[in-house]
Scaffold this motif. Structure first.
Motif, PDB file in Angstrom:
ATOM      1  N   ALA A 110      12.022  -2.644 -29.705  1.00 35.50           N
ATOM      2  CA  ALA A 110      10.741  -1.998 -30.289  1.00 35.50           C
ATOM      3  C   ALA A 110      10.585  -2.248 -31.912  1.00 35.50           C
ATOM      4  O   ALA A 110       9.512  -2.728 -32.503  1.00 35.50           O
ATOM      5  N   LYS A 111      11.920  -2.742 -32.549  1.00 35.12           N
ATOM      6  CA  LYS A 111      12.093  -3.026 -33.892  1.00 35.12           C
ATOM      7  C   LYS A 111      11.110  -4.387 -34.201  1.00 35.12           C
ATOM      8  O   LYS A 111      10.185  -4.704 -34.901  1.00 35.12           O
ATOM      9  N   GLN A 112      11.473  -5.475 -32.990  1.00 38.65           N
ATOM     10  CA  GLN A 112      10.958  -6.731 -32.992  1.00 38.65           C
ATOM     11  C   GLN A 112       9.631  -6.616 -32.938  1.00 38.65           C
ATOM     12  O   GLN A 112       8.626  -7.465 -33.430  1.00 38.65           O
ATOM     13  N   LEU A 113       9.078  -5.737 -32.089  1.00 39.32           N
ATOM     14  CA  LEU A 113       7.652  -5.741 -31.659  1.00 39.32           C
ATOM     15  C   LEU A 113       6.973  -5.037 -32.926  1.00 39.32           C
ATOM     16  O   LEU A 113       5.811  -5.813 -33.453  1.00 39.32           O
ATOM     17  N   ALA A 123      -0.118  -6.132 -42.272  1.00 32.81           N
ATOM     18  CA  ALA A 123      -0.348  -4.533 -42.682  1.00 32.81           C
ATOM     19  C   ALA A 123       1.071  -3.849 -42.736  1.00 32.81           C
ATOM     20  O   ALA A 123       2.153  -4.268 -42.135  1.00 32.81           O
ATOM     21  N   ASN A 124       1.068  -2.589 -43.243  1.00 32.70           N
ATOM     22  CA  ASN A 124       2.395  -1.785 -43.368  1.00 32.70           C
ATOM     23  C   ASN A 124       2.358  -1.066 -41.877  1.00 32.70           C
ATOM     24  O   ASN A 124       1.480  -0.656 -41.401  1.00 32.70           O
ATOM     25  N   GLY A 125       3.748  -0.979 -41.387  1.00 34.97           N
ATOM     26  CA  GLY A 125       3.839  -0.432 -40.172  1.00 34.97           C
ATOM     27  C   GLY A 125       5.069   0.657 -40.280  1.00 34.97           C
ATOM     28  O   GLY A 125       5.939   0.759 -41.122  1.00 34.97           O
ATOM     29  N   LYS A 126       4.974   1.468 -39.067  1.00 32.32           N
ATOM     30  CA  LYS A 126       6.184   2.431 -39.136  1.00 32.32           C
ATOM     31  C   LYS A 126       5.998   2.747 -37.368  1.00 32.32           C
ATOM     32  O   LYS A 126       5.136   2.697 -36.638  1.00 32.32           O
ATOM     33  N   LEU A 127       7.424   2.983 -36.840  1.00 30.62           N
ATOM     34  CA  LEU A 127       7.689   3.352 -35.562  1.00 30.62           C
ATOM     35  C   LEU A 127       8.047   4.874 -35.480  1.00 30.62           C
ATOM     36  O   LEU A 127       8.291   5.610 -36.378  1.00 30.62           O
ATOM     37  N   TYR A 128       7.045   5.240 -34.372  1.00 30.18           N
ATOM     38  CA  TYR A 128       7.233   6.659 -33.998  1.00 30.18           C
ATOM     39  C   TYR A 128       8.063   7.353 -32.686  1.00 30.18           C
ATOM     40  O   TYR A 128       7.958   6.225 -31.738  1.00 30.18           O
ATOM     41  N   GLN A 129       8.548   8.272 -32.768  1.00 33.48           N
ATOM     42  CA  GLN A 129       9.469   8.580 -31.328  1.00 33.48           C
ATOM     43  C   GLN A 129       8.422   9.086 -30.461  1.00 33.48           C
ATOM     44  O   GLN A 129       7.594  10.372 -30.924  1.00 33.48           O
ATOM     45  N   ILE A 130       8.229   8.972 -29.265  1.00 37.95           N
ATOM     46  CA  ILE A 130       7.451   9.647 -28.248  1.00 37.95           C
ATOM     47  C   ILE A 130       8.240   9.927 -26.911  1.00 37.95           C
ATOM     48  O   ILE A 130       9.297   9.214 -26.732  1.00 37.95           O
ATOM     49  N   SER A 131       7.879  10.984 -26.236  1.00 37.93           N
ATOM     50  CA  SER A 131       8.484  11.247 -24.792  1.00 37.93           C
ATOM     51  C   SER A 131       7.940  10.408 -23.837  1.00 37.93           C
ATOM     52  O   SER A 131       6.742   9.634 -24.022  1.00 37.93           O
ATOM     53  N   ASN A 132       8.607  10.217 -22.640  1.00 34.47           N
ATOM     54  CA  ASN A 132       8.114   9.457 -21.646  1.00 34.47           C
ATOM     55  C   ASN A 132       6.606   9.944 -21.195  1.00 34.47           C
ATOM     56  O   ASN A 132       5.881   9.403 -20.728  1.00 34.47           O
TER      57      ASN A 132
END
Length: 577
Positions: A110-113, A123-132
């Protein structure tokens, strides 16, 4: 259990019916469906609360994408197959900000993506947690939205951006200066701009103990162009791996990838190779520019007699023409020039390559795939069912491929291919060593080309020189051995002139610019066909070929030096005696 719903009893009341736990269900069928829906909703709500808590514990922002308005532009930033495999998708993109959601945002994938997307979009980016469940809900949008094009790995470089850097780069020293005054995110763009400006075929990035060495291969010679700080290595190599589809966390084994530089003036494919070394990894990026092989047959550097003889052979409706030489000797360029010469209305041409590096208009090019057992031999059998007039096979490596190619040449096809031998004379013993029967080689083979690439003198700084006695003696010996049957007109020694390039800013003080071929052409005469046997040696074949009028590569090179195209030093360096 959510506080607003305390028990199953509350669910039944909410559904508009009444029962006790453990008793048989009462009410209408609609009421039971409502109960099931409420139970499902409760379970989903619990899952989302648990996911939110996991996110909070990890210090990662949480989002629920069920019902979230995701634009097609955002969704298409990650291809559907990639999103499915990594359980990660893009749910927001504003041009300057991009947001990705993943069921496992702490994973390396996910971090690599995220890094790949933000680097590509700048662009500036951020990762979020989601459920299945949240992921599955958003993932269905891939099917309902308009057609979404897959993202092609590559580097989007504007012509303006490229021109800015190219204006700063005029020689090898300028590469170091430009890199030193730029930030690390521009490193790859600068290297591409410099490589294109300086006409480099390969970029070498090598991890060393105290730094990073950058070298360009120009006209076949490696040139040191820059050194970067050792601490920048990880960022540089990670970016190259990401855009070329390689695994970032793999550093202990070779990897091969590819990406594209997208420009209005034409796309340039870049083939990437990485191998582990003592101080990190060695990276080689080969620039596959269409202009590099857009050479006409008449521009390859053939002497007139040889060109006429080869033209007669390639205009025959059947038979085989083989090019030989080591990697980097120009075999592919020669084959493509021949194909371009033969590419006329009414002629069907099919190639089988590993891989297809350059696209040729009007020619059917097929790429082998070992994983699917689509080998040269298997592919060649299929190609022959396509009723081609001309077939080109990238390389003959084994008896199976050789047998099919020879049978094709014997049954009305003109077959072109390559063989890894040092010169033309070595091709026939090589075929025999593979197991091909001499009686099949004799009628199927038309001609064998041996070749090397030698640098041309830069015309702008060309000047006449006098050879030293040792070099002149070697030239005399080579010229004296040119067979009379070759039909070459050689000037008397008193009229010989030799040149070199004294060096200038345009050629980076090398004295050379561009390359031409040094060739030898072995024609299958009746004498040579009659001499074919399983005991045929390379030495004997060479002797026979020279008797029949073959000019060797070194002789061809020396004649080009006498013409003023190259230097004696360059010919002896590349071809030897």
């Amino acid at each position: 259990m959510p506080k607003d719903i305390q028990s199953i009893e509350d669910l039944l009341v909410a559904a508009g019916t009444k029962t006790s736990i453990g008793s048989a269900p009462t009410g209408t069928e609609n009421a039971q469906q409502a109960i099931e829906q409420k139970l499902h909703a409760v379970r989903l709500q619990e899952i989302e609360q648990e996911t939110s808590q996991v996110a909070a514990d990890s210090g990662i922002p949480y989002v629920n994408l069920k019902g979230f308005p995701i634009s097609p532009e955002a969704l298409q930033q990650i291809p559907e197959d990639q999103a499915s495999a990594k359980k990660t998708l893009c749910f927001l993109y504003s041009g300057t900000e991009v947001r990705l959601a993943s069921t496992n945002p702490t994973s390396e994938e996910a971090k690599q993506l995220l890094f790949s997307v933000t680097e590509r979009l700048k662009a500036n980016g951020k990762l979020y947690q989601i459920s299945n469940d949240s992921f599955e809900s958003a993932f269905t949008l891939y099917k309902s939205l308009p057609k979404i094009h897959k993202i092609v790995k590559g580097v989007k470089v504007t012509d303006k951006e490229l021109a800015v850097f190219q204006e700063q780069i005029h020689n090898y020293a300028d590469v170091q200066t430009t890199l030193a005054s730029s930030n690390i995110t521009d490193t790859l763009v600068i290297l591409m701009a410099a490589a294109i400006k300086l006409n480099s075929s390969d970029i070498h990035i090598e991890a060393e103990e105290s730094g990073i060495a950058i070298r360009f291969r120009v006209d076949g010679i490696l040139q040191d162009v820059a050194t970067l700080p050792r601490e920048e290595w990880k960022q540089i190599v990670s970016r190259i791996k990401l855009i070329s589809g390689l695994k970032i966390n793999v550093t202990d084994r070779p990897q091969d990838g590819r990406f594209t530089i997208y420009l209005k003036t034409g796309d340039t494919d870049v083939r990437v190779s990485m191998i582990p070394t003592a101080w990190g990894e060695s990276v080689v990026m080969r620039l596959l520019r269409p202009s590099a092989i857009a050479v006409e047959f008449s521009q390859l550097g053939w002497r007139e007699n040889m060109k006429k003889a080869l033209t007669r052979e390639i205009e025959k409706p059947h038979g085989m023409i083989i090019t030989t030489g080591p990697t980097g000797s120009g075999k592919t360029t020669t084959l493509y020039a021949i194909l371009r010469y033969l590419n006329k209305p009414g002629v069907k041409i099919i190639t089988l390559e590993d891989p297809v590096e350059y696209k040729l208009e009007g020619i059917n090019q097929s790429q082998i795939d070992h994983k699917k057992e689509y080998t040269f031999a298997a592919g060649l059998r299929s190609i022959l069912r396509q009723d081609p007039d001309v077939v080109m096979v990238g390389e003959i490596r084994d008896l199976e491929t050789a047998d099919v190619a020879i049978n094709a040449a014997l049954t009305g096809h003109l077959m072109l291919s390559t063989l890894h031998t040092n010169d033309a004379s070595g091709a026939l013993p090589r075929f025999i060593a593979m197991g091909v029967k001499p009686f099949l080689i004799a009628p199927s083979l038309n001609a064998i080309i041996g070749q090397r690439l030698i640098r041309k003198i830069h015309e702008d700084c060309k000047e006449e020189i006098k050879l030293d006695e040792e070099s002149l003696a070697r030239v005399k010996k080579i010229v004296s051995e040119i067979p009379p049957a070759a039909g070459e007109t050689i000037l008397p020694e008193s009229e010989w002139k030799f040149y070199h390039g004294k060096g200038c800013a345009v050629c980076n003080d090398s004295g050379y610019k561009g390359r031409i071929g040094a060739f030898e052409l072995l024609l299958m005469t009746d004498t040579i066909r009659g001499a074919l046997s399983e005991n045929l040696s390379e030495y004997k074949m060479r002797e026979l070929a020279i008797e029949q009028g073959m000019i060797t590569m070194v002789q061809d090179g020396i004649l080009k030096a006498l013409d003023g195209s190259t230097t004696v030093e360059e010919v002896l360096r590349v071809v030897g005696e």
